[in-house]
Every structure is written in C-alpha cells, then in structure tokens.
Design a protein around this motif. Structure first.
Motif, PDB file in Angstrom:
ATOM      1  N   GLY A  14      -9.172 -38.529 -10.225  1.00 58.15           N
ATOM      2  CA  GLY A  14     -10.226 -39.421  -9.756  1.00 58.15           C
ATOM      3  C   GLY A  14     -11.283 -39.708 -10.797  1.00 58.15           C
ATOM      4  N   ILE A  15     -11.122 -39.159 -12.015  1.00 60.40           N
ATOM      5  CA  ILE A  15     -12.037 -39.439 -13.123  1.00 60.40           C
ATOM      6  C   ILE A  15     -11.264 -40.253 -14.156  1.00 60.40           C
ATOM      7  CG2 ILE A  15     -13.549 -38.460 -14.886  1.00 60.40           C
ATOM      8  CD1 ILE A  15     -13.662 -35.900 -13.186  1.00 60.40           C
ATOM      9  N   GLY A  58     -13.126 -47.982  -0.103  1.00 60.27           N
ATOM     10  CA  GLY A  58     -13.498 -46.881   0.782  1.00 60.27           C
ATOM     11  C   GLY A  58     -13.987 -45.634   0.078  1.00 60.27           C
ATOM     12  N   LYS A  59     -14.366 -45.757  -1.193  1.00 56.75           N
ATOM     13  CA  LYS A  59     -14.756 -44.568  -1.964  1.00 56.75           C
ATOM     14  C   LYS A  59     -16.222 -44.615  -2.387  1.00 56.75           C
ATOM     15  CE  LYS A  59     -10.091 -43.782  -3.749  1.00 56.75           C
ATOM     16  NZ  LYS A  59      -9.213 -43.789  -4.932  1.00 56.75           N
ATOM     17  N   ARG A  60     -16.741 -43.428  -2.656  1.00 58.74           N
ATOM     18  CA  ARG A  60     -18.070 -43.277  -3.255  1.00 58.74           C
ATOM     19  C   ARG A  60     -17.865 -43.259  -4.772  1.00 58.74           C
ATOM     20  NH1 ARG A  60     -18.935 -37.856   0.025  1.00 58.74           N
ATOM     21  NH2 ARG A  60     -16.818 -37.749  -0.818  1.00 58.74           N
ATOM     22  N   VAL A  61     -18.386 -44.268  -5.437  1.00 53.34           N
ATOM     23  CA  VAL A  61     -18.110 -44.485  -6.860  1.00 53.34           C
ATOM     24  C   VAL A  61     -19.328 -44.092  -7.691  1.00 53.34           C
ATOM     25  CG1 VAL A  61     -17.502 -46.180  -8.616  1.00 53.34           C
ATOM     26  CG2 VAL A  61     -16.532 -46.363  -6.307  1.00 53.34           C
ATOM     27  N   VAL A  62     -19.091 -43.353  -8.753  1.00 53.60           N
ATOM     28  CA  VAL A  62     -20.135 -43.055  -9.742  1.00 53.60           C
ATOM     29  C   VAL A  62     -19.685 -43.631 -11.076  1.00 53.60           C
ATOM     30  CG1 VAL A  62     -21.391 -41.267 -10.990  1.00 53.60           C
ATOM     31  CG2 VAL A  62     -20.925 -40.988  -8.542  1.00 53.60           C
ATOM     32  N   THR A  89     -24.909 -35.852 -17.171  1.00 47.22           N
ATOM     33  CA  THR A  89     -23.861 -35.299 -16.316  1.00 47.22           C
ATOM     34  C   THR A  89     -23.482 -33.914 -16.831  1.00 47.22           C
ATOM     35  OG1 THR A  89     -23.020 -37.518 -15.868  1.00 47.22           O
ATOM     36  CG2 THR A  89     -21.557 -35.674 -15.385  1.00 47.22           C
ATOM     37  N   LYS A  90     -23.637 -32.916 -15.993  1.00 47.22           N
ATOM     38  CA  LYS A  90     -23.406 -31.536 -16.419  1.00 47.22           C
ATOM     39  C   LYS A  90     -22.008 -31.030 -16.074  1.00 47.22           C
ATOM     40  CE  LYS A  90     -26.676 -28.588 -16.274  1.00 47.22           C
ATOM     41  NZ  LYS A  90     -27.666 -27.587 -15.793  1.00 47.22           N
ATOM     42  N   ALA A  91     -21.454 -31.458 -14.934  1.00 44.55           N
ATOM     43  CA  ALA A  91     -20.141 -30.961 -14.526  1.00 44.55           C
ATOM     44  C   ALA A  91     -19.621 -31.792 -13.358  1.00 44.55           C
ATOM     45  CB  ALA A  91     -20.217 -29.490 -14.121  1.00 44.55           C
ATOM     46  N   PHE A  92     -18.300 -31.698 -13.167  1.00 44.13           N
ATOM     47  CA  PHE A  92     -17.650 -32.286 -12.001  1.00 44.13           C
ATOM     48  C   PHE A  92     -17.126 -31.155 -11.118  1.00 44.13           C
ATOM     49  CE2 PHE A  92     -16.862 -35.448 -15.451  1.00 44.13           C
ATOM     50  CZ  PHE A  92     -17.637 -36.480 -14.934  1.00 44.13           C
ATOM     51  N   GLU A  93     -17.177 -31.392  -9.831  1.00 40.90           N
ATOM     52  CA  GLU A  93     -16.638 -30.430  -8.869  1.00 40.90           C
ATOM     53  C   GLU A  93     -15.591 -31.138  -8.018  1.00 40.90           C
ATOM     54  OE1 GLU A  93     -18.192 -27.955  -4.949  1.00 40.90           O
ATOM     55  OE2 GLU A  93     -19.647 -28.448  -6.537  1.00 40.90           O
ATOM     56  N   GLY A  94     -14.563 -30.410  -7.597  1.00 42.81           N
ATOM     57  CA  GLY A  94     -13.513 -31.061  -6.837  1.00 42.81           C
ATOM     58  C   GLY A  94     -12.992 -30.240  -5.684  1.00 42.81           C
ATOM     59  N   VAL A 118     -14.883 -41.535 -10.250  1.00 36.51           N
ATOM     60  CA  VAL A 118     -15.833 -41.529 -11.357  1.00 36.51           C
ATOM     61  C   VAL A 118     -15.258 -42.367 -12.488  1.00 36.51           C
ATOM     62  CG1 VAL A 118     -17.040 -40.120 -13.073  1.00 36.51           C
ATOM     63  CG2 VAL A 118     -16.721 -39.252 -10.747  1.00 36.51           C
ATOM     64  N   LEU A 119     -16.040 -43.304 -12.976  1.00 36.04           N
ATOM     65  CA  LEU A 119     -15.600 -44.202 -14.045  1.00 36.04           C
ATOM     66  C   LEU A 119     -16.460 -43.966 -15.279  1.00 36.04           C
ATOM     67  CD1 LEU A 119     -15.201 -47.391 -11.840  1.00 36.04           C
ATOM     68  CD2 LEU A 119     -13.389 -45.851 -12.625  1.00 36.04           C
ATOM     69  N   LEU A 120     -15.825 -43.606 -16.371  1.00 38.42           N
ATOM     70  CA  LEU A 120     -16.526 -43.316 -17.626  1.00 38.42           C
ATOM     71  C   LEU A 120     -16.635 -44.600 -18.440  1.00 38.42           C
ATOM     72  CD1 LEU A 120     -14.749 -39.965 -18.585  1.00 38.42           C
ATOM     73  CD2 LEU A 120     -16.763 -40.313 -17.124  1.00 38.42           C
TER      74      LEU A 120
END
Length: 480
Positions: free
Chosen positions: A253-254, A283-287, A354-359, A399-401
């Motif tokens: 998802g990243i 339908g997603k929460r996008v960052v 951005t410090k970290a991703f959690e899944g 998440v889109l970089l």
C-alpha cells in the motif's frame, strides 16, 4: 506591443475551470477557454516594456510581446509562426507550464500579469483547428542518422528539429507508447493525450521514426546504437525516485507516485490492469508525501478515483501567501501555490516529517509523523529539527511517495555506456555543446539537468539538436 494604454483600460482575465462537482466525475481536461475577442483583449494588455523580462522568465525565450501584439491585431496565423519559432509544442506548455514568464511580467508587480500562458494555448489551439499546422518536410536529406533515446519533451523536440534539417531520426522509447513524461507522468485531466498523438503524426510525416517497446540497455545494447548511428542523444528522464527509508517502508500500500499516476493513464488509454497489480484510491484514506506538482497530480487523481480522504504532507515550512515582489521580481518566487487539484479536496500539512509506517496483516494502516522546525546554523545553512512532543498519527490505506527524483536510472544503458556523471548522478554534458564524455553521444533534458519542467526539456532538446547538427555538418542553421 499591444495597445499602449491597454493595461490601464482592460482588467486581467484568465481561463476558468468547470465546477469541482462536475470535473471530478471524469479525467478529461476541464479548463474553460476564453473567446477570441477576450484573448485579443488580453493581448492588448502587453505593455511594450523597454526590457521585456518575460523573455528571460521563459526558459525557451518565447517572443512573447510579438505574439501578444499579433493576437491583439487579430493576426493569428502570424502569431502561431512566431510561437513556433521558439517552441515546438506550445499546446503542451500552454497546459502544463507553471508560467514563469507571467511571474516575470512587469504587470506582475501589481499582481495583474498578462495572461501569457492562456494566449499561448489559444494561439496553438486555433492553429490546429484552422489547419495551419502542417508537416515541415525537408527538401534534402543529409544522409546522417541520429538515434534519440527517450520520447519525452526533450527527445521529441530534438527529433523534430533534426528531422527538419534533413537528418534521419529514430526515437527509441522503452514504454509501449510514445510521449515519456507527457504520456505517463501527467494526468489526462491536465493534458489530453490526443495532443501528443497529433504531434506524432506531424513528426512521422516529417520523417521521424518511432520505436516504442524498445528498452535501450535491456532489449537493445547501447553499443549497437553507437555502431549504427552517426550520433546518439540521451533524452530519457530523471526517473530514479527519492525513497523514504523509514521503518515500515516494506508494507503493502506504499507506492511511488509515478507508479500510481502512470497506471491511471494506462487505464484511460484502454489498458487492463491486473487486479493484483492495481494501485487505486477508491474508498481509501490516502496520504501523499511531497508537496510539489507530482503530489498535486496524485491528489487530483485520488479525488477522481473516489478516495475517502486525502492528506498531503510537506517537510518544508508553509510558504508565504504573497511574495515580496521588491525582493523576488522578476524571478520565480517562493509562495503558497494552490492547484486546481488542491481545490478539489485535501488537507495540506507543512513542516511535517514522516517517522514510520505501521500496518495490519502486512498492509499499511497508519503514518507516524512529527512536526519539524527549520533554522540556520552558524554557516547560514538551513537545517531541520524535530519539535519535542509534536508526534501525531494519520490513518492511511494508501501512501504515495511524491518526493521528487534524484537522477536518471543508472542500471542498464548508462552503466553499459560508462558515461561520466555529474556529482548529482546526472549525465555530465555542458549546456552549450551537450556532449558527454563518450564520442558522438549527447545528453539533454532531465537526464542531463535533473528533474525539471517540460518547458526546460523542450529548450534543451532544441539546443541539443543544434549541437548535434553542428557536430554532424560542421555548422548549423538551427536556432541556438
């Protein structure tokens, strides 16, 4: 140029957009053009400046006051000739260029610059409608053969210029369609791909041969090009994306922004994306991490795909709403820019790291962030530090970089060629002769200068064409 008192009598008027509720239902262009009369009036506002700073503000040095005046006098066919003297593809720049020329306009001192970009786009759009744009077929051929690697704006501009002076030009593109960044990097709602197809038809008639699905350095050895051609131009993009190496980066998802954007462009082109490979915001929460144009494009695309929410993060501080023109004019200012995509719905956060991703179950579900502040050290260099106790968490399904690109991809063609690179990892070539460290190999566009604008790519492609022509023939009549 224009009407001597036009800027005093006629207010600035620019193109508008269709309502947000309408345009987010589709991926078509949504800009509302001005009428011919309105464009003519806007051309009348050009001030006949003693020093037209718009010339230098424009990377390709467009003859802006000249075609503003011609439009004001309803001499549209002459206007397209003036426009094409410096720009091969004004329908591209008239849609996607940020218009540094308008920032440099003298009237911008009062926040009412001439609507240069709108006038440019109106000229070329009318020229296509009227059938004034025809192939410019060379009368003679030189017998010289040139290979151009990359079919983005730099490669296309270089190819068209070289073909028009009689060289045999072949453009190689690793993707299945020609256009590079124009085709797969810019959303269709900003640039309809028919504009690329129309130019390709013109260029084919002028003798340019296009070879898509040909990855130089993988499908074809770059050394075979050197044996086959009299000159080779490296005009690929700066495609190595900047990564974000923080804990959790491996979660599903990243994705890099270009993976997301190019996939949507392929859908619109009719390609089927396998469900297991689909990157979609529905339908997603996008960052979106990154505050530039690419991030903005991700926002507009996510809105149209039906995202639940969109948050854009930028590590730099929020720019001022308005620049200090006494300090910045006529240069491109640092100020807050709100795109049409931002207006369609997103939250923008500045000075955020951005410090970290959690899944959960191997898929991203949260983004851990912190506020930062910027300060100058004793040497005057800006540095960043985290603000204690400022940590916060965002919910995220996608998440889109979109943090930019560091340099061209080195694996494959560039490593095979062993061409010299500059300290930033771009192909080293000076901006006058465009020659690399390898004989008869030239470089132009983002591959040479790093991530930049479409208008800069067109400039470099045109100038590299002149350098190649001079190398092959001993002289060149192409503009420098």
């Amino acid at each position: 140029m224009g009407k001597p008192t036009g800027f005093l009598e006629i207010p600035r008027r620019d193109r508008g957009y269709t309502p947000v509720a309408d345009r987010i239902q589709h991926f078509r262009e949504f800009v509302l053009p001005l009428s011919e009369k309105e464009v003519s009036e806007q051309g009348a506002r050009c001030m006949d400046c003693g020093i037209p700073y718009c010339h230098n503000g424009c990377p390709i040095n467009n003859l802006i006051p000249d075609w503003n005046d011609l439009v004001y006098r309803n001499r549209w066919r002459e206007a397209i000739a003036e426009l094409h003297r410096t720009n091969n593809f004004p329908e591209f720049t008239g849609r996607v260029c940020p218009a540094p020329c308008e920032a440099a306009c003298t009237l911008n001192l009062e926040d009412t610059p001439v609507t240069i970009k709108t006038i440019e786009c109106s000229i070329v759009d009318r020229a296509w409608e009227e059938g004034w744009i025809k192939p410019e077929i060379p009368k003679t051929h030189t017998g010289k053969h040139v290979a151009i690697v990359g079919s983005g704006p730099a490669g296309l501009a270089c190819a068209q210029q070289l073909a028009r002076v009689g060289h045999k030009v072949v453009v190689y593109e690793k993707n299945d369609r020609i256009g590079g960044l124009l085709r797969y990097g810019i959303p269709d709602f900003k640039l309809d791909k028919r504009h690329i197809d129309r130019r390709m038809a013109q260029m084919r008639a002028e003798g340019v041969v296009f070879c898509p699905n040909t990855h130089i350095g993988l499908d074809v050895s770059v050394h075979s090009l050197l044996r086959q051609y009299d000159a080779v131009v490296l005009a690929g993009g700066s495609e190595q994306p900047r990564n974000l190496e923080v804990p959790g980066r491996e979660l599903k998802g990243i994705h890099y922004a270009m993976e997301f954007l190019s996939q949507q462009n392929r859908r619109i082109a009719g390609d089927e994306i396998p469900p297991e490979e689909a990157i979609i915001a529905t339908g997603k929460r996008v960052v979106v991490i990154g505050g530039g144009d690419t991030g903005s494009d991700c926002i507009g695309t996510s809105v149209r795909q039906g995202a639940i929410s969109i948050v854009q993060l930028e590590i730099l501080p929020q720019p001022p709403e308005k620049e200090n023109k006494l300090l910045t004019w006529p240069y491109w200012p640092n100020k807050l820019r709100t795109s049409s995509s931002h207006e369609e719905g997103c939250e923008r956060l500045f000075s955020v790291s951005t410090k970290a991703f959690e899944g959960q179950n191997g898929h991203v579900s949260k983004v851990h962030c912190a506020q930062v502040e910027w300060y100058q050290d004793s040497d005057g260099r800006f540095k960043m530090r985290e603000i204690a106790g400022s940590e916060f968490t965002l919910e995220a399904d996608l998440v889109l970089l979109a943090m930019g690109f560091v340099h061209p991809v080195h694996q494959g063609m560039l490593e095979q060629l062993k061409v010299e690179l500059d300290p930033r990892g771009n192909v080293k070539a000076d901006p006058h002769h465009y020659r690399t460290s390898i004989d008869k190999v030239f470089a132009a566009g983002d591959m040479r200068r790093g991530q930049s604008l479409v208008v800069w790519a067109i400039r470099e492609g045109r100038q590299a064409a002149r350098a190649v022509d001079e190398y092959l023939m001993g002289y060149s009549e192409l503009p420098g």
